[in-house]
Design an enzyme around this catalytic site. Structure first.
Site, short mmCIF file in Angstrom:
data_model
loop_
_atom_site.label_atom_id
_atom_site.label_comp_id
_atom_site.label_asym_id
_atom_site.label_seq_id
_atom_site.Cartn_x
_atom_site.Cartn_y
_atom_site.Cartn_z
CG HIS A 40 -3.24 2.83 1.86
ND1 HIS A 40 -3.85 2.32 0.71
CD2 HIS A 40 -3.38 1.78 2.84
CE1 HIS A 40 -4.10 1.35 0.76
NE2 HIS A 40 -3.80 0.67 2.03
CG ASN A 84 -6.40 -1.77 1.50
OD1 ASN A 84 -5.68 -1.32 0.73
ND2 ASN A 84 -5.78 -2.22 2.27
CB CYS A 117 -0.94 -0.03 1.14
SG CYS A 117 -1.94 -1.46 1.37
#
Ligand code: ACO
Length: 332
Positions: A259, A289, A119
Site C-alpha cells: 500500500h 495515497n 487501505c
C-alpha cells in the site's frame, strides 16, 4: 492454508485515474497551509496526486476501472457472479457502491457488496473473493479497490491534505489450476489502535451537523506518527507470514507491492527483506495515497512497464485504518 483443487486466478486487470493532477506546487501556493514541495517530497515521497472531477464519485471511478478490466479479459458483464468494492468512500452509505457498479456495468447476474477497510481493503477483498472461487460457489468475482479520498479530506489540515489522491483498480478472479493465482494470505486487526485513523462523523455515532462539519469531523483524522510506527513494525511480520504460508521466502518473490502511504514505509520494508528497487512498486510519487486503489493501480503500472509477467510471484501488503494489516502472495 490448505491447497484446494481449484485456485483463484487473476484473469485480468483494469484501472482508472482521474485527469485532474494536483501538484505539490499548488498546495505550496496556498499560504494558509504553510507547506512546501520540499517537505512533502522529503517526508512522504509524494509529488502529485489525482482528483476526481466534481461529477465523479467512487462508483464512477470503479465502473471505469471495471470496464477496463473486463476489456482486458474479454469476459462479458453477464458472466460476473459477484462484485466486491473495497472502499472507505462509497457514493453514500447505502446502497452499496457495488450495486451502483452492477447497474452501470449491466452485470445482471452479479451480486455485490462493499468492504470497508481503508487501505487494507484490496488485499482483504482479494482473499474474500478467492473463497468463493476455490469453494466452487462462483466462477467470476470482480474485485475493485476504489477511493475518492479528496471528498473526505480536510483541505485545511496540512498534516493530511497533502497525502491523499483518488483512483480505482479492478481485477477479475476466476478458477485456475492449483499453484496459480492467490497462493496465501494473512489478515489481522488491532482494534485498540482504531482511534489513530478515522472519519468520526457520518455514521451512527455522530451525525453531521453544521457544528460537526465546521470542526471537520466528517473528514479523515489521522495520527500519522503512531500509524507510521505500527506500519513499520507490523509489515515485516505480515509479509513473512504470507510468504511462509505460500512456502516461499524473500528470494522467491519477484515483486513487492505495498500500500502506497509513505515512501519511507515502503523503503523500510524493502530494506528489511533485501528487495532491490527493481522488485519494489512505487507509485506514491504520482498517485499519493489512494487507499484501496493503490495496489491495483501499482499492478497495472508494473504490467504496462513490462515489470510483471505471467508466473511472477507478487507479495502484496496492505495496512491502514483499523489498525488493519493484510498480506498475500499471488502467482501472476
Ligand atoms: N508541511 C509542512 N510541515 C508539516 C506538514 C506539511 N504538510 N505536515 C506536518 N508538518 C509538520 C508538523 O506540524 C510537525 O511540526 P512540529 O515539529 O513543529 O510540530 C512536523 O512537520 C513533523 O510532523 P510529523 O507528523 O511528526 O511528521 P512525520 O514525519 O511523522 O510525517 C506523515 C507525517 C507523512 C503523515 C507520516 O507520519 C506518515 O506517513 N504516517 C503514516 C501514515 C499511514 O501509514 N497511514 C495509514 C494508511 S492511510 C489510510 O488508511 C487512509
Amino acid at each position: 492454508m490448505s491447497t484446494p483443487s481449484i485456485s483463484a486466478k487473476v484473469l485480468g486487470l483494469g484501472t482508472y485515474l482521474p485527469e485532474r493532477v494536483l501538484t505539490n506546487a499548488e498546495l505550496q501556493a496556498r499560504p494558509e497551509l504553510d507547506t512546501s514541495d520540499e517537505w512533502i517530497v522529503r517526508r512522504t515521497g509524494i509529488r502529485e496526486r489525482r482528483l476526481a472531477a466534481d461529477d465523479q464519485a467512487t462508483s464512477d471511478l470503479s465502473t471505469l476501472a471495471a470496464e477496463a478490466c473486463l476489456a482486458d479479459t474479454g469476459v462479458s458483464p453477464d458472466a460476473i457472479d459477484l462484485i466486491i468494492v473495497a472502499t472507505v468512500t462509497p457514493d453514500m452509505l447505502f446502497p452499496a457502491t457495488a450495486c451502483l457498479v452492477q447497474r452501470n456495468l449491466a452485470a445482471r447476474r452479479a451480486a455485490g457488496y462493499d468492504l470497508l477497510l481503508g487501505c487494507t481493503g484490496f488485499v482483504s477483498a482479494l482473499a474474500t473473493a478467492a473463497q468463493f472461487i476455490t469453494s466452487g460457489s462462483f466462477e467470476h468475482v470482480l474485485v475493485i479497490g476504489a477511493d475518492t479520498l479528496s471528498r473526505i479530506t480536510d483541505w485545511t489540515d496540512r498534516s493530511t491534505c497533502v497525502l491523499f489522491g483518488d483512483g480505482a483498480g479492478a481485477v477479475l478472479l476466476g478458477p485456475g489450476e492449483p499453484g496459480e493465482g492467490l497462493l496465501s494470505f494473512v489478515m489481522s486487526n488491532n482494534g485498540e489502535a482504531s482511534g489513530l485513523l478515522s472519519m468520526p462523523a457520518g455514521g451512527s455515532r455522530l451525525r453531521i451537523t453544521p457544528e460537526v462539519a465546521a470542526a471537520h469531523l466528517d473528514c479523515i483524522r489521522m495520527e500519522g506518527k503512531e500509524l507510521f510506527r505500527l506500519a513499520v513494525e507490523g509489515i515485516p511480520t505480515a509479509a513473512e507470514d504470507a510468504m511462509r504460508a505460500a512456502g516461499l521466502g524473500p528470494d522467491d518473490i519477484d515483486m513487492m507491492i505495498m500500500h502506497q502511504a509513505n515512501i519511507r514505509i515502503i523503503e523500510a520494508a524493502a530494506e528489511r527483506f533485501g528487495f532491490p528497487p527493481e522488485k519494489v512498486a512505487v507509485t506514491i510519487d504520482r498517485h499519493g495515497n489512494t487507499s484501496a486503489a493503490s495496489m491495483p493501480l501499482a499492478l497495472d503500472e508494473l504490467r504496462a512497464q513490462g515489470r510483471l509477467s505471467a508466473g511472477d510471484r507478487v507479495l502484496l501488503v496492505g495496512f491502514g485504518a483499523g489498525f488493519a494489516l493484510a498480506a498475500a502472495v499471488v502467482r501472476w
